[in-house]
Design a protein around this motif. Structure first.
Motif, PDB file in Angstrom:
ATOM      1  N   LYS A  59       0.848  -1.307   0.176  1.00 31.06           N
ATOM      2  CA  LYS A  59      -0.038  -0.121   0.099  1.00 31.06           C
ATOM      3  C   LYS A  59       0.972   1.169  -0.088  1.00 31.06           C
ATOM      4  CE  LYS A  59      -3.640   2.167   2.736  1.00 31.06           C
ATOM      5  NZ  LYS A  59      -2.944   3.241   3.288  1.00 31.06           N
ATOM      6  N   ARG A  60       1.905   1.260   0.775  1.00 31.94           N
ATOM      7  CA  ARG A  60       2.889   2.544   0.913  1.00 31.94           C
ATOM      8  C   ARG A  60       3.759   2.593  -0.346  1.00 31.94           C
ATOM      9  NH1 ARG A  60       2.844   7.241   2.214  1.00 31.94           N
ATOM     10  NH2 ARG A  60       4.329   8.262   3.389  1.00 31.94           N
ATOM     11  N   ALA A  61       4.072   1.485  -0.995  1.00 31.27           N
ATOM     12  CA  ALA A  61       4.473   1.765  -2.336  1.00 31.27           C
ATOM     13  C   ALA A  61       3.510   2.372  -3.267  1.00 31.27           C
ATOM     14  CB  ALA A  61       4.977   0.486  -2.740  1.00 31.27           C
ATOM     15  N   GLN A  62       2.564   1.862  -3.393  1.00 32.92           N
ATOM     16  CA  GLN A  62       1.583   2.475  -4.174  1.00 32.92           C
ATOM     17  C   GLN A  62       1.416   3.958  -4.021  1.00 32.92           C
ATOM     18  OE1 GLN A  62      -1.599  -0.259  -3.752  1.00 32.92           O
ATOM     19  NE2 GLN A  62      -0.718  -1.567  -5.089  1.00 32.92           N
ATOM     20  N   GLU A  63       1.448   4.435  -3.050  1.00 31.32           N
ATOM     21  CA  GLU A  63       1.012   5.756  -2.590  1.00 31.32           C
ATOM     22  C   GLU A  63       2.300   6.847  -2.752  1.00 31.32           C
ATOM     23  OE1 GLU A  63      -1.688   5.138   1.692  1.00 31.32           O
ATOM     24  OE2 GLU A  63       0.555   5.393   1.679  1.00 31.32           O
ATOM     25  N   VAL A  64       3.406   6.079  -2.458  1.00 30.64           N
ATOM     26  CA  VAL A  64       4.574   6.964  -2.430  1.00 30.64           C
ATOM     27  C   VAL A  64       5.184   7.250  -3.965  1.00 30.64           C
ATOM     28  CG1 VAL A  64       5.519   6.690  -0.336  1.00 30.64           C
ATOM     29  CG2 VAL A  64       6.434   5.141  -2.115  1.00 30.64           C
ATOM     30  N   ILE A  65       4.823   6.160  -5.120  1.00 33.33           N
ATOM     31  CA  ILE A  65       5.313   6.515  -6.474  1.00 33.33           C
ATOM     32  C   ILE A  65       4.385   7.736  -6.791  1.00 33.33           C
ATOM     33  CG2 ILE A  65       4.748   5.409  -8.648  1.00 33.33           C
ATOM     34  CD1 ILE A  65       6.963   4.244  -7.323  1.00 33.33           C
ATOM     35  N   LYS A  66       3.266   7.891  -6.226  1.00 29.70           N
ATOM     36  CA  LYS A  66       2.233   9.095  -6.716  1.00 29.70           C
ATOM     37  C   LYS A  66       2.881  10.431  -6.596  1.00 29.70           C
ATOM     38  CE  LYS A  66      -1.885   6.256  -6.511  1.00 29.70           C
ATOM     39  NZ  LYS A  66      -3.224   6.231  -6.080  1.00 29.70           N
ATOM     40  N   LEU A  67       3.749  10.158  -5.334  1.00 28.99           N
ATOM     41  CA  LEU A  67       4.516  11.447  -4.759  1.00 28.99           C
ATOM     42  C   LEU A  67       5.798  11.784  -5.707  1.00 28.99           C
ATOM     43  CD1 LEU A  67       4.292  10.657  -0.923  1.00 28.99           C
ATOM     44  CD2 LEU A  67       2.864  12.417  -2.351  1.00 28.99           C
ATOM     45  N   GLY A  68       6.064  10.769  -6.541  1.00 26.80           N
ATOM     46  CA  GLY A  68       6.988  11.282  -7.411  1.00 26.80           C
ATOM     47  C   GLY A  68       8.526  10.300  -7.241  1.00 26.80           C
ATOM     48  N   ALA A  69       8.464   9.213  -6.228  1.00 27.38           N
ATOM     49  CA  ALA A  69       9.425   8.362  -5.977  1.00 27.38           C
ATOM     50  C   ALA A  69       9.926   7.649  -7.218  1.00 27.38           C
ATOM     51  CB  ALA A  69       9.401   7.432  -5.134  1.00 27.38           C
ATOM     52  N   ALA A  70      11.242   7.274  -7.827  1.00 29.21           N
ATOM     53  CA  ALA A  70      11.511   6.660  -9.102  1.00 29.21           C
ATOM     54  C   ALA A  70      11.191   5.220  -8.696  1.00 29.21           C
ATOM     55  CB  ALA A  70      13.152   6.951  -9.011  1.00 29.21           C
ATOM     56  N   PHE A  71      11.487   4.727  -7.695  1.00 25.46           N
ATOM     57  CA  PHE A  71      10.887   3.198  -7.208  1.00 25.46           C
ATOM     58  C   PHE A  71      10.812   3.006  -5.616  1.00 25.46           C
ATOM     59  CE2 PHE A  71      15.648   2.786  -8.213  1.00 25.46           C
ATOM     60  CZ  PHE A  71      15.873   1.859  -7.073  1.00 25.46           C
ATOM     61  N   VAL A  72      10.611   2.116  -5.173  1.00 25.10           N
ATOM     62  CA  VAL A  72      10.150   1.853  -3.763  1.00 25.10           C
ATOM     63  C   VAL A  72      10.982   0.502  -3.459  1.00 25.10           C
ATOM     64  CG1 VAL A  72       8.643   1.372  -1.927  1.00 25.10           C
ATOM     65  CG2 VAL A  72       7.885   2.598  -3.829  1.00 25.10           C
ATOM     66  N   GLU A  73      11.861   0.675  -2.415  1.00 24.43           N
ATOM     67  CA  GLU A  73      12.453  -0.605  -2.018  1.00 24.43           C
ATOM     68  C   GLU A  73      11.808  -1.325  -1.042  1.00 24.43           C
ATOM     69  OE1 GLU A  73      16.521  -0.588   0.631  1.00 24.43           O
ATOM     70  OE2 GLU A  73      17.077  -0.265  -1.713  1.00 24.43           O
ATOM     71  N   LEU A  74      11.520  -2.444  -1.398  1.00 27.71           N
ATOM     72  CA  LEU A  74      10.626  -3.370  -0.430  1.00 27.71           C
ATOM     73  C   LEU A  74      11.810  -4.010   0.415  1.00 27.71           C
ATOM     74  CD1 LEU A  74       8.027  -4.841  -3.157  1.00 27.71           C
ATOM     75  CD2 LEU A  74       7.804  -3.056  -1.332  1.00 27.71           C
ATOM     76  N   HIS A  75      11.788  -3.571   1.758  1.00 27.98           N
ATOM     77  CA  HIS A  75      13.216  -3.830   2.325  1.00 27.98           C
ATOM     78  C   HIS A  75      12.667  -4.456   3.622  1.00 27.98           C
ATOM     79  CE1 HIS A  75      17.085  -1.605   4.168  1.00 27.98           C
ATOM     80  NE2 HIS A  75      17.054  -3.081   4.103  1.00 27.98           N
ATOM     81  N   ALA A  76      13.676  -5.699   3.932  1.00 33.94           N
ATOM     82  CA  ALA A  76      13.749  -6.163   5.257  1.00 33.94           C
ATOM     83  C   ALA A  76      14.972  -5.873   5.854  1.00 33.94           C
ATOM     84  CB  ALA A  76      13.305  -7.847   5.255  1.00 33.94           C
ATOM     85  N   GLY A  77      15.070  -5.262   6.851  1.00 37.51           N
ATOM     86  CA  GLY A  77      16.392  -4.909   7.400  1.00 37.51           C
ATOM     87  C   GLY A  77      17.199  -5.891   8.084  1.00 37.51           C
ATOM     88  N   LEU A  78      18.505  -5.956   8.456  1.00 40.25           N
ATOM     89  CA  LEU A  78      19.359  -7.085   9.082  1.00 40.25           C
ATOM     90  C   LEU A  78      18.593  -7.454  10.192  1.00 40.25           C
ATOM     91  CD1 LEU A  78      22.974  -5.399   8.597  1.00 40.25           C
ATOM     92  CD2 LEU A  78      21.710  -6.995   6.992  1.00 40.25           C
ATOM     93  N   ASP A  79      17.881  -6.614  11.095  1.00 39.17           N
ATOM     94  CA  ASP A  79      17.236  -7.015  12.152  1.00 39.17           C
ATOM     95  C   ASP A  79      16.066  -8.015  11.979  1.00 39.17           C
ATOM     96  OD1 ASP A  79      19.367  -5.862  13.791  1.00 39.17           O
ATOM     97  OD2 ASP A  79      17.900  -4.003  14.016  1.00 39.17           O
ATOM     98  N   GLU A  80      15.547  -7.658  10.943  1.00 38.84           N
ATOM     99  CA  GLU A  80      14.056  -8.499  10.482  1.00 38.84           C
ATOM    100  C   GLU A  80      14.450  -9.768   9.880  1.00 38.84           C
ATOM    101  OE1 GLU A  80      10.165  -8.092   7.763  1.00 38.84           O
ATOM    102  OE2 GLU A  80      11.385  -6.343   8.221  1.00 38.84           O
ATOM    103  N   GLN A  81      15.891  -9.525   8.947  1.00 35.36           N
ATOM    104  CA  GLN A  81      16.224 -10.970   8.569  1.00 35.36           C
ATOM    105  C   GLN A  81      16.604 -11.812   9.595  1.00 35.36           C
ATOM    106  OE1 GLN A  81      18.990 -10.443   5.231  1.00 35.36           O
ATOM    107  NE2 GLN A  81      18.294  -8.475   5.111  1.00 35.36           N
ATOM    108  N   ALA A  82      17.113 -11.397  10.801  1.00 36.86           N
ATOM    109  CA  ALA A  82      17.675 -12.321  11.611  1.00 36.86           C
ATOM    110  C   ALA A  82      16.525 -12.920  12.504  1.00 36.86           C
ATOM    111  CB  ALA A  82      18.534 -11.485  12.809  1.00 36.86           C
ATOM    112  N   GLU A  83      15.032 -12.418  12.420  1.00 34.01           N
ATOM    113  CA  GLU A  83      14.091 -12.953  13.288  1.00 34.01           C
ATOM    114  C   GLU A  83      13.661 -14.425  12.712  1.00 34.01           C
ATOM    115  OE1 GLU A  83      11.005 -10.303  12.810  1.00 34.01           O
ATOM    116  OE2 GLU A  83      12.134  -8.499  13.892  1.00 34.01           O
ATOM    117  N   ASP A  84      13.186 -15.245  13.380  1.00 31.74           N
ATOM    118  CA  ASP A  84      12.867 -16.668  13.245  1.00 31.74           C
ATOM    119  C   ASP A  84      11.819 -16.627  12.160  1.00 31.74           C
ATOM    120  OD1 ASP A  84      14.661 -17.510  15.050  1.00 31.74           O
ATOM    121  OD2 ASP A  84      13.079 -17.900  16.644  1.00 31.74           O
ATOM    122  N   GLY A  85      11.999 -17.417  11.255  1.00 31.29           N
ATOM    123  CA  GLY A  85      10.887 -17.615  10.349  1.00 31.29           C
ATOM    124  C   GLY A  85      10.973 -16.692   9.040  1.00 31.29           C
ATOM    125  N   TYR A  86      11.773 -15.710   9.021  1.00 28.71           N
ATOM    126  CA  TYR A  86      12.178 -14.871   8.026  1.00 28.71           C
ATOM    127  C   TYR A  86      12.310 -15.314   6.521  1.00 28.71           C
ATOM    128  CZ  TYR A  86      13.586 -11.406   4.641  1.00 28.71           C
ATOM    129  OH  TYR A  86      13.855 -10.718   3.456  1.00 28.71           O
TER     130      TYR A  86
END
Length: 208
Positions: A119-146
């Motif tokens: 949802k946020r990706a679709q919103e910010v493209i309308k604001l003029g972003a070139a593209f949106v980074e779908l990003h799981a950070g290092l801490d999220e990647q370290a969580e069980d089940g990521y």
């Protein structure tokens, strides 16, 4: 064609340029990670752009406020892209886009910490972003089940230009490409490899 971005999460300009020198033949975008920029300041952006003028330099500011001001700082230092946090307000993103237009550069919105990334990706493209980074950070990647599959599925659903960052490697890069992502962001798969150049080359070949 999906571009390959290397995320350099080292802490010195010397180490960052040494790594970039090895992998530059195989990557399209050189990302200077947030810890690197905090450690070395704006000078690392200028040094990287001077060293690799033919590459796109990505300054991972993760700006949360003063979007126009901070984006202007990044672009004046030589960045081609700067990141603004998707969790911040629309006015901050719009301000950064204003600076980008003034410099002929681009804004990427980073969705780290955003609950509904699609949802946020679709919103910010309308604001003029070139593209949106779908990003799981290092801490999220370290969580069980990521699993990076979450990001791949989101990219497929988003319907807007996105990059994927959060565990891109040889096992996942084909699925990343097939999701429609315009950029695949590889960090540890490159800088953590015994031979970073060979790792980058293999990832680029997989994309091609």
């Amino acid at each position: 064609m999906t571009q390959l971005q290397v995320a350099i999460d080292l802490l010195t300009t010397e180490d960052a340029i040494a790594l970039a020198t090895k992998v530059a033949p195989y990557v399209d975008i050189i990302e200077l990670g947030t810890p690197l920029i905090k450690s070395e300041g704006l000078s690392v952006i200028t040094a990287m752009k001077d060293a690799f003028p033919d590459k796109l330099v990505f300054a991972d500011f993760k700006t949360a406020d003063a979007g126009e001001l901070e984006a202007d700082m990044a672009f004046k230092a030589g960045a081609d892209y700067v990141t603004i946090l998707g969790s911040t307000g629309d006015s901050t993103i719009a301000g950064a886009v204003k600076a980008a237009k003034a410099h002929g550069k681009a804004v990427v919105v980073d969705t780290i910490g955003v609950q509904d990334r699609v949802k946020r990706a679709q919103e910010v493209i309308k604001l003029g972003a070139a593209f949106v980074e779908l990003h799981a950070g290092l801490d999220e990647q370290a969580e069980d089940g990521y699993s990076i599959q979450v990001l791949i599925d989101e990219a497929t659903r988003a319907g807007v230009p996105v990059s994927i960052a959060g565990g891109v490697n040889l096992d996942s890069i084909q699925a990343v490409k097939e999701s429609g992502a315009v950029v695949a962001v590889a960090g540890g798969a490159i800088y953590g490899a015994k031979d970073p150049a060979a790792a980058a080359k293999a990832l680029k070949e997989a994309l091609n």
